[in-house]
Design a protein around this motif. Structure first.
Motif, PDB file in Angstrom:
ATOM      1  N   VAL A 298      -4.639 -11.555  -0.143  1.00  0.00           N
ATOM      2  CA  VAL A 298      -4.897 -10.224  -0.661  1.00  0.00           C
ATOM      3  C   VAL A 298      -3.586  -9.444  -0.624  1.00  0.00           C
ATOM      4  O   VAL A 298      -2.959  -9.305   0.421  1.00  0.00           O
ATOM      5  CB  VAL A 298      -5.978  -9.501   0.168  1.00  0.00           C
ATOM      6  N   THR A 299      -3.164  -8.951  -1.773  1.00  0.00           N
ATOM      7  CA  THR A 299      -1.929  -8.179  -1.867  1.00  0.00           C
ATOM      8  C   THR A 299      -2.296  -6.760  -2.258  1.00  0.00           C
ATOM      9  O   THR A 299      -3.028  -6.551  -3.213  1.00  0.00           O
ATOM     10  CB  THR A 299      -0.997  -8.782  -2.938  1.00  0.00           C
ATOM     11  N   ARG A 300      -1.763  -5.808  -1.486  1.00  0.00           N
ATOM     12  CA  ARG A 300      -2.008  -4.403  -1.789  1.00  0.00           C
ATOM     13  C   ARG A 300      -0.703  -3.752  -2.178  1.00  0.00           C
ATOM     14  O   ARG A 300       0.292  -3.883  -1.477  1.00  0.00           O
ATOM     15  CB  ARG A 300      -2.546  -3.701  -0.545  1.00  0.00           C
ATOM     16  N   ILE A 301      -0.684  -3.091  -3.285  1.00  0.00           N
ATOM     17  CA  ILE A 301       0.502  -2.362  -3.719  1.00  0.00           C
ATOM     18  C   ILE A 301       0.314  -0.919  -3.287  1.00  0.00           C
ATOM     19  O   ILE A 301      -0.618  -0.247  -3.684  1.00  0.00           O
ATOM     20  CB  ILE A 301       0.690  -2.464  -5.242  1.00  0.00           C
ATOM     21  N   VAL A 302       1.244  -0.477  -2.435  1.00  0.00           N
ATOM     22  CA  VAL A 302       1.163   0.875  -1.890  1.00  0.00           C
ATOM     23  C   VAL A 302       2.202   1.732  -2.606  1.00  0.00           C
ATOM     24  O   VAL A 302       3.378   1.399  -2.612  1.00  0.00           O
ATOM     25  CB  VAL A 302       1.434   0.863  -0.369  1.00  0.00           C
ATOM     26  N   PRO A 303       1.784   2.798  -3.243  1.00  0.00           N
ATOM     27  CA  PRO A 303       2.775   3.649  -3.926  1.00  0.00           C
ATOM     28  C   PRO A 303       3.659   4.350  -2.899  1.00  0.00           C
ATOM     29  O   PRO A 303       3.253   4.555  -1.763  1.00  0.00           O
ATOM     30  CB  PRO A 303       1.915   4.656  -4.691  1.00  0.00           C
ATOM     31  N   PRO A 304       4.900   4.692  -3.299  1.00  0.00           N
ATOM     32  CA  PRO A 304       5.782   5.382  -2.353  1.00  0.00           C
ATOM     33  C   PRO A 304       5.230   6.771  -2.024  1.00  0.00           C
ATOM     34  O   PRO A 304       4.486   7.350  -2.813  1.00  0.00           O
ATOM     35  CB  PRO A 304       7.107   5.489  -3.110  1.00  0.00           C
ATOM     36  N   PRO A 305       5.598   7.267  -0.851  1.00  0.00           N
ATOM     37  CA  PRO A 305       5.100   8.602  -0.500  1.00  0.00           C
ATOM     38  C   PRO A 305       5.696   9.636  -1.456  1.00  0.00           C
ATOM     39  O   PRO A 305       6.768   9.427  -2.022  1.00  0.00           O
ATOM     40  CB  PRO A 305       5.607   8.820   0.926  1.00  0.00           C
ATOM     41  N   PRO A 306       5.000  10.715  -1.669  1.00  0.00           N
ATOM     42  CA  PRO A 306       5.538  11.739  -2.584  1.00  0.00           C
ATOM     43  C   PRO A 306       6.835  12.311  -2.034  1.00  0.00           C
ATOM     44  O   PRO A 306       7.025  12.400  -0.824  1.00  0.00           O
ATOM     45  CB  PRO A 306       4.436  12.805  -2.635  1.00  0.00           C
TER      46      PRO A 306
END
Length: 166
Positions: free
Chosen positions: A49-57
């Motif tokens: 399972v791969t989760r793509i986490v967006p960068p923090p604002p």
């Protein structure tokens, strides 16, 4: 005496022919094909399972505080021509410094820049002259402050070389 019993040759030939007929019957085209036995299922590897986490604002810049109008009016590039006289010394009658300071005042009231002084000696009890012709250089730091009569600029002159001879 004993008698040997012989099997007649046509009987042997008919038995062999019968056996051949039975074995060839399995190869006939109208015979149903044998069903395939499914292979045993081997367990597969668990899925990754791969989760793509967006960068923090990005941090929101703090707004510039509302400044007094006179501070905002002082923002920009400035040049001051400076004459500094030191009198009453026992060594020389008058010691003068001529120079200039160039600095920038930003919208927040911070001041930064640079400048120079060129020393000159006049008269006195003995003949005096400067040792080095190089100007004394310095950094300018400070701030613009509101005043009763208008903006006031508080400047600090920090020598680049405190051991430079005059």
């Amino acid at each position: 005496m004993s008698r040997i019993v012989r099997t007649p040759a046509p009987l042997i030939v008919s038995v062999i022919a019968g056996l051949l007929a039975l074995s060839l019957a399995g190869c006939a085209s109208n015979a149903p094909e044998p069903t395939a036995i499914p292979p045993a299922r081997t367990p597969t590897q668990l899925p990754v399972v791969t989760r793509i986490v967006p960068p923090p604002p990005s941090p929101t810049p703090t707004p510039i505080p509302t400044l007094a109008p006179e501070i905002f009016d002082a923002a920009g590039d400035w040049t001051l021509r400076i004459t500094l006289d030191v009198r009453g010394s026992a060594f020389v009658q008058r010691q003068s410094y001529f120079g200039a300071a160039s600095f920038t005042a930003d919208e927040r009231g911070a001041v930064s820049g640079s400048g120079y002084f060129t020393p000159a000696l006049d008269g006195g009890r003995c003949e005096a002259e400067t040792l080095v012709e190089e100007p004394i250089t310095y950094r300018v730091v400070g701030e613009v402050l509101p005043g009763a009569d208008g903006p006031r600029v508080d400047l600090r002159l920090i020598p680049d070389n405190i051991r430079q001879p005059e």
